[in-house]
Design an enzyme around this catalytic site. Structure first.
Site, PDB file in Angstrom:
ATOM      1  N   GLY A   1      47.823  80.138  67.173  1.00 32.30           N
ATOM      2  CA  GLY A   1      47.019  79.710  68.321  1.00 32.30           C
ATOM      3  C   GLY A   1      46.459  80.897  69.070  1.00 32.30           C
ATOM      4  CG  ASN A   2      43.176  80.688  71.240  1.00 31.24           C
ATOM      5  OD1 ASN A   2      43.236  80.143  72.331  1.00 31.24           O
ATOM      6  ND2 ASN A   2      42.419  80.218  70.242  1.00 31.24           N
ATOM      7  CG  HIS A   3      47.045  84.506  74.817  1.00 32.93           C
ATOM      8  ND1 HIS A   3      48.383  84.203  74.855  1.00 32.93           N
ATOM      9  CD2 HIS A   3      46.924  85.654  74.096  1.00 32.93           C
ATOM     10  CE1 HIS A   3      49.060  85.144  74.210  1.00 32.93           C
ATOM     11  NE2 HIS A   3      48.193  86.034  73.732  1.00 32.93           N
TER      12      HIS A   3
ATOM     13  CB  ALA B   1      39.537  79.928  72.480  1.00 33.13           C
TER      14      ALA B   1
END
Length: 398
Positions: free
Chosen positions: A208-210, A275
């Site tokens: 995943g990402n932030h 994102a």
């Protein structure tokens, strides 16, 4: 649409005044700031205390208080209001508005107001049908006031017919729709993506990402305020959006691709703020991968570029907005993305700017249009940034 609106509710002498209590409650529940002006005759049907308790504001009944001399400034009240709704309005007050008679606080505020005025008549059948009343209706309409037509049913006299004040729920819906129709994006279908995507490795782990989704959610909420019919495609996040928009929850990049492509052709404006993962595991384990000695190699494959796919199918009457989050050579990458993916606007974020990027409540952006014209903004809250982005969209809305 009624959230944070300053509303003056006028209540006149009618048995329907009891409905005003329900109307106040609904307006407050919708987020409006409500001040009630009660005519002397209206006070015979409902008490100021009831309306003050529900509105959480003092109720105005006179120009001034005899004991203290405190003056109710009708000019200030008229200028404070974003809209005035007189519900119920009696035949008597209707006649006063149509001829400019100013003999109580409500009529004085009406003559001072610069905002839209709505009236919901309530009277007996014969009074409503009388030629004088109908002429007064035509006259106040000609002044730009809006009449919420009475309903048909049993009246206080026992007669059955027109004259019943519209129900509070109907009035709130009428006001909400009227405000929405006046908004610059009314009738426009908009899609916004927000948040991260999670790409599954096994039943426990993911890539995943932030991204928190805060920027996309702020944009979606702002577009709702501008009157748009908004669909929010949201990756995994605990954020809550405006309840009036349609929300599609997704997890992976493929989920988001499927959701976006299924509705893109119907949209007028699309804002791709999510994102989205560029890569995903080539294979997904059915069971949790156990820790082993040595390194673990995870083979990845590219995900479908959703923005590029939408850009290829975009029609000339559609607006497509993309985001570029960069760490180096930011402007060149952003302008390249604008051209390669057939965007109308690209919003650049730089992770080199303090307070910008993921998770924070602030952002600092630069917007490029199709002509590669650059507009840079200072660090602001994401709610304010959303307004800047929507303002840029409005400038190119067809």
């Amino acid at each position: 649409m009624l959230k944070n609106k300053n509303i003056i509710l006028g209540v006149c002498g009618s048995i329907a005044a009891y409905k005003s209590a329900f109307l106040v409650r609904l307006l407050v529940k919708a987020g409006a700031n409500v001040k009630v002006i009660l005519t002397p005759d209206g006070a015979n049907f409902i008490t100021p205390l009831t309306l003050a308790t529900l509105s959480k504001n003092p109720v105005y009944t006179q120009y001034f208080e005899e004991e203290t001399g405190v003056w109710s400034n009708h000019v200030e009240l008229g200028l404070w209001a974003d809209l005035i709704i007189i519900a119920p309005i009696s035949a008597n007050t209707l006649a006063k508005l149509s001829t400019g008679i100013c003999d109580n606080l409500l009529t004085a505020v009406y003559l001072s107001a610069k905002c839209p005025v709505y009236v919901a008549p309530a009277m007996d059948l014969d009074m409503w049908k009388h030629e004088t009343t109908q002429e007064n209706i035509k006259r106040i309409n000609s002044y730009g006031n809006i009449v919420i037509a009475p309903g048909n049913g049993e009246l206080a006299s026992g007669l059955v017919g027109e004259g019943r004040m519209a129900e509070p729920e109907e009035i709130v819906s009428f006001l909400d729709n009227a405000i929405k129709k006046s908004m610059p994006l009314f009738g426009k279908k908009v899609m916004v993506t927000a948040g991260p995507t999670y790409e599954v490795i096994d039943p426990v782990r993911f890539i995943g990402n932030h991204s928190s989704g805060k920027m996309g959610f702020a944009i979606a909420d702002e577009l709702v305020k501008l009157g748009a019919d908004v669909t929010l495609v949201a990756g995994p996040t605990s954020l809550q959006a405006d309840k009036t928009l349609k929300r599609i929850n997704v997890v992976s990049a493929l989920d988001m691709f499927n959701a976006c492509t299924s509705i893109f052709s119907e949209t007028d404006i699309t804002v791709m703020c999510a994102a989205v993962a560029d890569y995903r595991p080539k294979t997904v384990a059915n069971q949790k991968i156990k820790k082993q000695d040595g390194d673990f190699i995870l083979e990845l494959e590219k995900t479908t570029d959703i923005l590029a796919s939408l850009g290829k199918s975009k029609k000339s009457n559609q607006i497509l907005v993309g985001f570029a989050l960069e760490t180096n050579d930011e402007e060149n990458y952003a302008k390249g993305k604008l051209e390669k993916k057939n965007l109308d606007l690209v919003v650049l974020n730089s992770l080199n700017d303090k307070g910008a990027g993921f998770k924070s409540d602030t952002n600092k952006i630069t917007i490029f249009n199709k002509a590669l014209e650059k507009t840079a903004f200072e660090l602001k809250s994401k709610a304010e940034v959303a307004k800047d982005i929507c303002e840029a969209i409005l400038k190119i809305t067809k």
